[in-house]
Design a protein around this motif. Structure first.
Motif, PDB file in Angstrom:
ATOM      1  N   GLY A   1      28.931 -38.268  15.295  1.00 52.92           N
ATOM      2  CA  GLY A   1      30.334 -38.124  15.667  1.00 52.92           C
ATOM      3  C   GLY A   1      30.655 -38.704  17.026  1.00 52.92           C
ATOM      4  O   GLY A   1      31.700 -39.343  17.218  1.00 52.92           O
ATOM      5  N   MET A   2      29.776 -38.501  18.004  1.00 54.29           N
ATOM      6  CA  MET A   2      30.017 -39.031  19.341  1.00 54.29           C
ATOM      7  C   MET A   2      29.994 -40.551  19.355  1.00 54.29           C
ATOM      8  O   MET A   2      30.775 -41.190  20.080  1.00 54.29           O
ATOM      9  CB  MET A   2      28.978 -38.477  20.322  1.00 54.29           C
ATOM     10  N   ARG A   3      29.140 -41.139  18.559  1.00 55.81           N
ATOM     11  CA  ARG A   3      29.047 -42.600  18.523  1.00 55.81           C
ATOM     12  C   ARG A   3      30.253 -43.243  17.847  1.00 55.81           C
ATOM     13  O   ARG A   3      30.477 -44.445  18.001  1.00 55.81           O
ATOM     14  CB  ARG A   3      27.764 -43.018  17.807  1.00 55.81           C
ATOM     15  N   LEU A   4      31.011 -42.456  17.106  1.00 51.81           N
ATOM     16  CA  LEU A   4      32.202 -42.965  16.426  1.00 51.81           C
ATOM     17  C   LEU A   4      33.484 -42.561  17.149  1.00 51.81           C
ATOM     18  O   LEU A   4      34.580 -42.715  16.604  1.00 51.81           O
ATOM     19  CB  LEU A   4      32.238 -42.458  14.979  1.00 51.81           C
ATOM     20  N   SER A   5      33.359 -42.056  18.366  1.00 51.24           N
ATOM     21  CA  SER A   5      34.521 -41.545  19.095  1.00 51.24           C
ATOM     22  C   SER A   5      34.705 -42.266  20.429  1.00 51.24           C
ATOM     23  O   SER A   5      33.733 -42.621  21.095  1.00 51.24           O
ATOM     24  CB  SER A   5      34.368 -40.039  19.349  1.00 51.24           C
ATOM     25  N   LYS A   6      35.970 -42.454  20.788  1.00 44.04           N
ATOM     26  CA  LYS A   6      36.291 -43.076  22.073  1.00 44.04           C
ATOM     27  C   LYS A   6      36.098 -42.092  23.220  1.00 44.04           C
ATOM     28  O   LYS A   6      35.577 -42.448  24.279  1.00 44.04           O
ATOM     29  CB  LYS A   6      37.734 -43.578  22.059  1.00 44.04           C
ATOM     30  N   PHE A   7      36.551 -40.850  23.006  1.00 42.88           N
ATOM     31  CA  PHE A   7      36.475 -39.818  24.038  1.00 42.88           C
ATOM     32  C   PHE A   7      35.767 -38.588  23.478  1.00 42.88           C
ATOM     33  O   PHE A   7      35.964 -38.237  22.310  1.00 42.88           O
ATOM     34  CB  PHE A   7      37.878 -39.416  24.511  1.00 42.88           C
ATOM     35  N   CYS A   8      34.949 -37.959  24.333  1.00 46.12           N
ATOM     36  CA  CYS A   8      34.250 -36.738  23.939  1.00 46.12           C
ATOM     37  C   CYS A   8      34.636 -35.619  24.890  1.00 46.12           C
ATOM     38  O   CYS A   8      34.523 -35.760  26.121  1.00 46.12           O
ATOM     39  CB  CYS A   8      32.731 -36.946  23.956  1.00 46.12           C
ATOM     40  N   LEU A   9      35.081 -34.512  24.306  1.00 47.97           N
ATOM     41  CA  LEU A   9      35.612 -33.404  25.094  1.00 47.97           C
ATOM     42  C   LEU A   9      34.492 -32.528  25.642  1.00 47.97           C
ATOM     43  O   LEU A   9      33.578 -32.137  24.914  1.00 47.97           O
ATOM     44  CB  LEU A   9      36.546 -32.564  24.224  1.00 47.97           C
ATOM     45  N   HIS A  10      34.599 -32.228  26.934  1.00 42.27           N
ATOM     46  CA  HIS A  10      33.651 -31.320  27.569  1.00 42.27           C
ATOM     47  C   HIS A  10      34.418 -30.175  28.219  1.00 42.27           C
ATOM     48  O   HIS A  10      34.788 -30.244  29.401  1.00 42.27           O
ATOM     49  CB  HIS A  10      32.807 -32.032  28.630  1.00 42.27           C
ATOM     50  N   PRO A  11      34.687 -29.121  27.455  1.00 47.66           N
ATOM     51  CA  PRO A  11      35.276 -27.929  28.074  1.00 47.66           C
ATOM     52  C   PRO A  11      34.174 -27.046  28.651  1.00 47.66           C
ATOM     53  O   PRO A  11      33.013 -27.131  28.247  1.00 47.66           O
ATOM     54  CB  PRO A  11      35.981 -27.241  26.900  1.00 47.66           C
ATOM     55  N   ALA A  12      34.542 -26.206  29.607  1.00 48.71           N
ATOM     56  CA  ALA A  12      33.564 -25.268  30.166  1.00 48.71           C
ATOM     57  C   ALA A  12      33.018 -24.376  29.061  1.00 48.71           C
ATOM     58  O   ALA A  12      33.682 -24.114  28.058  1.00 48.71           O
ATOM     59  CB  ALA A  12      34.230 -24.415  31.240  1.00 48.71           C
ATOM     60  N   GLY A  13      31.763 -23.931  29.259  1.00 44.80           N
ATOM     61  CA  GLY A  13      31.160 -22.974  28.332  1.00 44.80           C
ATOM     62  C   GLY A  13      31.043 -21.623  29.016  1.00 44.80           C
ATOM     63  O   GLY A  13      31.938 -21.209  29.747  1.00 44.80           O
ATOM     64  N   ASP A  14      29.918 -20.934  28.798  1.00 45.31           N
ATOM     65  CA  ASP A  14      29.694 -19.673  29.510  1.00 45.31           C
ATOM     66  C   ASP A  14      29.646 -19.903  31.020  1.00 45.31           C
ATOM     67  O   ASP A  14      29.921 -19.006  31.815  1.00 45.31           O
ATOM     68  CB  ASP A  14      28.389 -19.031  29.043  1.00 45.31           C
ATOM     69  N   THR A  15      29.264 -21.125  31.395  1.00 41.90           N
ATOM     70  CA  THR A  15      29.298 -21.540  32.792  1.00 41.90           C
ATOM     71  C   THR A  15      30.073 -22.856  32.854  1.00 41.90           C
ATOM     72  O   THR A  15      30.397 -23.433  31.812  1.00 41.90           O
ATOM     73  CB  THR A  15      27.868 -21.724  33.357  1.00 41.90           C
TER      74      THR A  15
END
Length: 433
Positions: free
Chosen positions: A296-310
């Motif tokens: 999925g990441m290789r087929l995407s222009k942007f990858c979302l990184h929201p905060a997790g537990d930290t």
């Protein structure tokens, strides 16, 4: 009377000038050292720093139970760990891999090949060391010995911490600096959770400061490390038109129910619902889902990184090695090597407030210029090697970069150590008004 005084002064002046002239003539008088003796000092100080040579690291010889013994708990081998008998990191270790940086740092010091141009070199004489590496796999210990905090097996993790501190306190090198020049890895938010405060003077290797109190860890003395990525690196990313070859606008796969700042993930699930070019999916980390995330990441222009537990997670570094432009939604994130790398050259940043505005983030991404995206994609390809953990180590890979960051901390460590030796009362600086 005045005449006699003048005569005496003239005689003294003449004698002084004559003495100086004679001394300079025979080479026994150094004006600079006589009048400005402190000008000689910087040469000695510079000679004692490690800016013009590799960082010299002494690694303690701890029993296997503190490190690689956790990788194969059935093994009874208690021989010293070497590059030849080093247990490989298990390939199918799931999310344990993201906290395996402690393993790769130890492995880099065991490597007995050419260390030419590398940032750190292992030394066998502790007297010559700049820093001392403590090979305790604190994150793996938490993950191995009862991950449920109420599990009785967590006592094994507790006992390892007790045993380690007993060992360190007997070391004259720990005593000499109060542990300030010791390097300890602590990447899992619950690593060293029982006795971490007792090593709070050391250089800690952390991924963020989300769970660590200020009394334990801070940006001044500690080093921010990347998570070890869990997706495969995109080594053959050679599409003639990379922008058009990635049909998905924005991609996210992962847990959506998180604590603390990570509650934004559940909120984003609602905000990003209904877009045809956005893939936002709840999933857990297993072998199949990691494979799907890689694709999925290789087929995407942007990858979302929201905060997790930290504030941070391995998803950011998965995106980097997939050459998918990271979209970071985490107001308190700290990033590795940021004194050398400008993340705005290949990442986008949205505050939580901006990301939760209906339609705002998607609209910004949809109108992002292709030429600018391709420039970021190229930059990702150029920097991704800084986030690779591997054995044998390579110049400017993730571990080499981390040792460089540790080296940057050495002058501060020496300053704190030297001051502590002469202070007769607790440090007054922190109590200034």
């Amino acid at each position: 009377m005045k005449g006699n005084t003048k005569a005496v002064l003239l005689s003294l002046t003449f004698g002084f000038v004559l003495l100086m002239s004679y001394s300079i003539f025979i080479g026994s008088f150094d004006l600079r050292s006589y009048f400005f003796p402190l000008l000689q000092q910087p040469l000695q100080i510079a000679a004692s720093t490690c800016t013009d040579r590799p960082l010299r690291v002494y690694m303690y010889d701890l029993p296997r139970k503190f490190h690689v013994g956790m990788l194969n708990r059935r093994s009874t081998d208690d021989s010293p760990v070497t590059a030849q008998n080093l247990h490989p990191w298990p390939r199918n270790s799931g999310l344990k891999r993201q906290h395996s940086m402690e393993y790769w740092m130890m492995a880099s010091l065991l490597y007995d090949g050419s260390a030419e141009d590398m940032e750190a070199v292992r030394v066998s004489d502790p007297e010559s060391a700049d820093v001392f590496f403590v090979p305790f796999f604190s994150s793996l210990s938490f993950n191995t010995h009862g991950r449920n905090m109420t599990d009785p097996e967590t006592e094994v993790d507790h006992q390892l911490q007790i045993d380690l501190l007993e060992f360190l306190r007997k070391s004259k090198y720990w005593q000499r600096s109060g542990g300030r020049d010791h390097v300890i890895t602590m990447t899992h938010p619950n690593a060293f959770r029982f006795l971490g405060e007792q090593v709070n003077a050391s250089i800690l290797i952390v991924v963020d400061f989300g769970r660590h109190p200020k009394t334990l860890s801070n940006l001044r003395k500690d080093v921010v490390a990347p998570y070890v990525h869990v997706v495969d690196s995109f080594v053959d990313d050679v599409a003639p038109d990379p922008f058009e070859s990635r049909p998905t606008l924005l991609f996210f796969r992962g847990r959506t129910i998180r604590k603390d700042e990570g509650i934004v993930r559940a909120q984003l699930a609602k905000v990003l619902a209904g877009y045809d070019d956005v893939h936002y999916e709840r999933s857990i980390a297993n072998t199949e889902n990691i494979r799907l995330s890689t694709k999925g990441m290789r087929l995407s222009k942007f990858c979302l990184h929201p905060a997790g537990d930290t504030p941070s997670s391995c998803r950011l570094f998965d995106a980097i090695v997939s050459h998918c432009v990271p979209v970071i939604v985490s107001d308190q994130i700290e990033l590795p090597y940021e004194d050398e790398i400008d993340y705005t050259e290949f990442s986008l940043f949205f505050s939580v407030e901006e990301a939760l505005r209906p339609n705002y983030m998607v609209e910004q991404l949809r109108k992002f210029e292709k030429e600018r995206w391709v420039e970021m994609w190229r930059k990702l390809k150029n920097v991704s090697h800084h986030f690779e953990f591997q054995f044998p180590p390579k110049k400017e890979d993730a571990v080499d970069m981390l040792w460089r960051q540790v080296r940057h901390k050495v002058p501060t460590v020496r300053l704190a150590t030297h001051r502590s030796r002469r202070l007769k009362i607790p440090d007054w600086w922190g109590r200034r008004r």
